[in-house]
Design a protein around this motif. Structure first.
Motif, mmCIF file in Angstrom:
data_model
loop_
_atom_site.group_PDB
_atom_site.id
_atom_site.type_symbol
_atom_site.label_atom_id
_atom_site.label_comp_id
_atom_site.label_asym_id
_atom_site.label_seq_id
_atom_site.Cartn_x
_atom_site.Cartn_y
_atom_site.Cartn_z
ATOM 1 N N GLY A 105 0.800 -1.223 0.000
ATOM 2 C CA GLY A 105 0.000 0.000 0.000
ATOM 3 C C GLY A 105 0.831 1.270 0.000
ATOM 4 N N GLU A 106 0.189 2.339 -0.451
ATOM 5 C CA GLU A 106 0.821 3.650 -0.422
ATOM 6 C C GLU A 106 1.049 4.070 1.028
ATOM 7 O OE1 GLU A 106 1.410 6.637 -2.669
ATOM 8 O OE2 GLU A 106 1.961 4.909 -3.882
ATOM 9 N N PRO A 107 2.217 4.604 1.370
ATOM 10 C CA PRO A 107 2.451 5.082 2.741
ATOM 11 C C PRO A 107 1.535 6.254 3.068
ATOM 12 C CG PRO A 107 4.225 5.794 1.297
ATOM 13 C CD PRO A 107 3.390 4.838 0.495
ATOM 14 N N ALA A 108 1.112 6.306 4.318
ATOM 15 C CA ALA A 108 0.233 7.387 4.768
ATOM 16 C C ALA A 108 0.509 7.664 6.235
ATOM 17 C CB ALA A 108 -1.234 6.993 4.573
ATOM 18 N N ASP A 109 0.157 8.872 6.676
ATOM 19 C CA ASP A 109 0.348 9.226 8.078
ATOM 20 C C ASP A 109 -0.500 8.315 8.958
ATOM 21 O OD1 ASP A 109 2.048 11.262 7.381
ATOM 22 O OD2 ASP A 109 0.503 12.812 7.419
ATOM 23 N N ARG A 110 0.123 7.818 10.033
ATOM 24 C CA ARG A 110 -0.567 6.899 10.932
ATOM 25 C C ARG A 110 -0.398 7.363 12.376
ATOM 26 N NH1 ARG A 110 1.188 0.907 9.859
ATOM 27 N NH2 ARG A 110 -0.629 0.571 11.208
ATOM 28 N N TYR A 136 8.177 -3.442 1.429
ATOM 29 C CA TYR A 136 7.355 -2.235 1.329
ATOM 30 C C TYR A 136 7.338 -1.703 -0.100
ATOM 31 C CZ TYR A 136 6.961 -1.658 6.411
ATOM 32 O OH TYR A 136 6.664 -1.815 7.737
ATOM 33 N N ASN A 137 6.294 -0.931 -0.382
ATOM 34 C CA ASN A 137 6.228 -0.128 -1.590
ATOM 35 C C ASN A 137 7.396 0.865 -1.564
ATOM 36 O OD1 ASN A 137 5.493 2.064 -3.375
ATOM 37 N ND2 ASN A 137 3.407 1.264 -3.363
ATOM 38 N N SER A 138 8.070 1.043 -2.696
ATOM 39 C CA SER A 138 9.231 1.925 -2.726
ATOM 40 C C SER A 138 8.881 3.387 -2.411
ATOM 41 C CB SER A 138 9.918 1.854 -4.090
ATOM 42 O OG SER A 138 9.020 2.205 -5.126
ATOM 43 N N HIS A 139 7.599 3.734 -2.475
ATOM 44 C CA HIS A 139 7.195 5.104 -2.120
ATOM 45 C C HIS A 139 7.423 5.385 -0.634
ATOM 46 C CE1 HIS A 139 4.154 4.809 -5.692
ATOM 47 N NE2 HIS A 139 5.409 4.822 -6.080
ATOM 48 N N ALA A 140 7.657 4.336 0.139
ATOM 49 C CA ALA A 140 7.888 4.527 1.574
ATOM 50 C C ALA A 140 9.078 5.448 1.822
ATOM 51 C CB ALA A 140 8.117 3.171 2.248
ATOM 52 N N TRP A 141 10.051 5.434 0.901
ATOM 53 C CA TRP A 141 11.230 6.278 1.080
ATOM 54 C C TRP A 141 10.878 7.763 1.032
ATOM 55 C CZ3 TRP A 141 16.021 5.616 2.747
ATOM 56 C CH2 TRP A 141 16.943 6.654 2.534
ATOM 57 N N ASP A 142 9.831 8.094 0.293
ATOM 58 C CA ASP A 142 9.440 9.496 0.136
ATOM 59 C C ASP A 142 8.518 9.979 1.250
ATOM 60 O OD1 ASP A 142 10.840 9.637 -2.301
ATOM 61 O OD2 ASP A 142 9.141 8.747 -3.356
ATOM 62 N N HIS A 143 8.135 9.084 2.173
ATOM 63 C CA HIS A 143 7.204 9.448 3.242
ATOM 64 C C HIS A 143 7.972 9.480 4.562
ATOM 65 C CE1 HIS A 143 3.749 8.869 6.068
ATOM 66 N NE2 HIS A 143 3.175 9.683 5.206
ATOM 67 N N GLU A 144 8.087 10.653 5.138
ATOM 68 C CA GLU A 144 8.974 10.856 6.286
ATOM 69 C C GLU A 144 8.631 9.956 7.466
ATOM 70 O OE1 GLU A 144 10.482 14.494 9.221
ATOM 71 O OE2 GLU A 144 9.202 14.905 7.491
ATOM 72 N N GLN A 145 7.343 9.885 7.831
ATOM 73 C CA GLN A 145 6.964 9.078 8.991
ATOM 74 C C GLN A 145 7.253 7.594 8.751
ATOM 75 O OE1 GLN A 145 2.841 8.101 9.858
ATOM 76 N NE2 GLN A 145 3.055 8.938 11.940
#
Length: 294
Positions: A105-110, A136-145
């Protein structure tokens, strides 16, 4: 002996004459009734005793399951996220061999508290000696949390990798339990799923996980690999979908993004590359070394 006599003997109303073979002597009906009652009570006692042993016999399955050659009870549908968590978390807390998970899944604030508890659960599994691998989805790198959370998991002893391509969600525990998304029940709740305990199915899913894992990139290598990259992980995922022949709308659906997000990301990339058309971007992408990045 005819059928009528057989019935009388069965009811213990007559018995064989010891002095005249083939002849019978009538018995006191009260004595016969008492004997029948005693026999019935004895048989009932044996039945109750046998039934009482069933739970003990059934409990032996806990020791027999790992060695049997048939799959097991199969799978069970868990219709809500709460039911999924109620099943997954205790099994995770008891895992001593492996805790494998794939989170596409796309990373999101939790909620930070949920992330903290998750990190503690991962650390506890590592302390028990379990091998913890998370994809993880590689977009995790772009999500700070998410990036900070993954760093904490690695510090606890987990192995983390990322992949830009799509992959299925799954959790595999101790090579015995598999949790997957629901693809069977129509109009089911979001994040409902299945608990699969058939050994052959679990081990097949573990093979799939290993194949995906081998194609993915270690988390620690991203800091050097993406530092000077022209594209972001999301843009690379979009370009990979377009390269595979999918339209922008199809790419958005496959990646779980809004179509306007895909359009915006491609526009930002065109601007950064100083190109006017998507055709130019795809021509550049076809020869770019960034195709090997996650």
């Amino acid at each position: 002996m005819n059928a009528s006599v057989d019935a009388l003997v069965d009811l213990q109303l007559v018995e064989g004459d010891p002095y005249r073979p083939g002849h019978y002597i009538a018995r006191d009906p009260r004595a016969a009734a008492q004997d029948l009652m005693s026999d019935a009570l004895a048989a009932l006692h044996r039945t109750v005793d046998r039934i009482s042993q069933i739970p003990t016999v059934e409990a032996l399955a806990a020791d027999y399951d790992p060695h049997r050659w048939y799959g097991g009870p199969g799978s069970e549908y868990l219709g809500t996220p709460a039911l999924m968590n109620a099943r997954i978390l205790p099994l995770t807390d008891g895992a001593t061999l492996e805790v494998y998970s794939a989170q596409p899944g796309e990373p999101a604030d939790r909620d930070p508290e949920i992330l903290r508890v998750g990190a503690e659960r991962t650390a506890a599994a590592c302390r028990r000696g379990a091998r913890v691998r998370s994809l993880y989805n590689s977009h995790a790198w772009d999500h700070e949390q998410t990036r900070a959370h993954i760093d904490s998991l690695i510090e606890a002893g987990a192995e983390i990798r990322v992949l830009g391509a799509t992959f299925p969600r799954m959790v595999i525990l101790d090579q015995m339990h598999l949790f997957i998304d629901n693809l069977v029940v129509q109009d089911a709740a979001t994040h409902s799923g299945w608990h699969v305990s058939d050994r052959s199915a679990v081990m097949w899913a573990r093979l799939v996980f290993d194949l995906i894992w081998d194609r993915s990139m270690p988390w620690q290598s991203l800091s050097g690999a993406t530092g000077a990259a022209v594209t972001t992980a999301r843009q690379r995922a979009i370009l990979q979908q377009l390269e595979a022949g999918h339209s922008q709308q199809q790419a958005a659906t496959r990646l779980g993004l809004a179509e306007r997000t895909v359009t915006k990301e491609l526009a930002l990339l065109r601007e950064r590359l100083a190109m006017r058309t998507l055709y130019q971007v795809m021509a550049w992408w076809g020869q770019s070394p960034e195709r090997d990045l996650p």
